[in-house]
Write an enzyme that holds these catalytic residues in place. Sequence first.
Site, PDB file in Angstrom:
ATOM      1  N   GLY A   1       0.818  -1.213   0.000  1.00 46.10           N
ATOM      2  CA  GLY A   1       0.000   0.000   0.000  1.00 46.10           C
ATOM      3  C   GLY A   1       0.846   1.255   0.000  1.00 46.10           C
ATOM      4  O   GLY A   1       0.522   2.248  -0.658  1.00 46.10           O
TER       5      GLY A   1
ATOM      6  N   GLU B   1      -7.173  -0.523   1.260  1.00 41.82           N
ATOM      7  CA  GLU B   1      -7.763  -1.462   2.224  1.00 41.82           C
ATOM      8  C   GLU B   1      -6.678  -2.474   2.548  1.00 41.82           C
ATOM      9  O   GLU B   1      -6.333  -3.313   1.731  1.00 41.82           O
ATOM     10  CB  GLU B   1      -9.004  -2.117   1.617  1.00 41.82           C
ATOM     11  CG  GLU B   1      -9.829  -2.889   2.616  1.00 41.82           C
ATOM     12  CD  GLU B   1      -9.535  -4.368   2.562  1.00 41.82           C
ATOM     13  OE1 GLU B   1      -8.661  -4.797   3.343  1.00 41.82           O
ATOM     14  OE2 GLU B   1     -10.160  -5.076   1.773  1.00 41.82           O
TER      15      GLU B   1
ATOM     16  N   CYS C   1      -9.479 -10.450   4.790  1.00 41.18           N
ATOM     17  CA  CYS C   1      -8.856  -9.277   5.415  1.00 41.18           C
ATOM     18  C   CYS C   1      -9.463  -8.955   6.773  1.00 41.18           C
ATOM     19  O   CYS C   1      -8.850  -8.242   7.575  1.00 41.18           O
ATOM     20  CB  CYS C   1      -8.962  -8.074   4.493  1.00 41.18           C
ATOM     21  SG  CYS C   1     -10.654  -7.657   4.021  1.00 41.18           S
TER      22      CYS C   1
END
Length: 239
Positions: A9, A26, A60
């Site tokens: 990310g 996310e 997740c």
Amino acid sequence: FFTGSAEVGKVVMASAVKNLTPVTLELGGKSPAIVDKNADIAVAARRIAQGKYFNAGQTCVSPDYVLAHEAVYDELIARISQAIKEFYGEDPHQSDEFARIINTKQFDALFPYLQDGEVVCGGQTNREERYIAPTILKNVSPESPVMQNEIFGPILPVLRVQNVDEALQFVAAREKPLAFYFFSEDRDTIEHVLANSTSGGACINETLNNLVVPGLPFGGVGNSGMGKYHGEWGFRDFS
């Protein structure tokens, strides 16, 4: 928009900065489940087992670890073990309902975690089939490797705490999680926990279900991500 690890990310966000491109990230993380002494232990055990072992823990928002009040610690472990048998039978290896690890690289990352505590349920593996049984670990050190990274597999460390505030302090000392699960039948305690915790989303006496409600925004905070999506929130995010 990116779904994945915090490390990747950061790379995505750094690339986006060059063109001032807004990003929604996310990123997951170690989502805790806290079980209070006055929780319905039978319900908590089944829902933690459902949330943890769904897709062999490869979601997740999987409950990454459990902080259980010392008064219910042993009972909770016993009931999660029983729930595993009810869901997947005496031998989950033979169950059509239990998934395999996505690839050998992830299997090899998960396998050493089995040494980070006392296996009280599961622990069987087959590298060729990328199979790791639904596993519960107790007597796990907070400093052990299994407690440092998002597990993303069917290994559940269950740690003992003396009270809810100790559990809250444990969570607050770490990166903010994508999901937060609390099990209790006491309304005042529930409000206290929600007021003194930070996460992308939270469930009371549930796991995973904040993810499946289209009218609720879904996303992380801090190291677990930024931005939110699903339903109208997703339309706004991309418009």
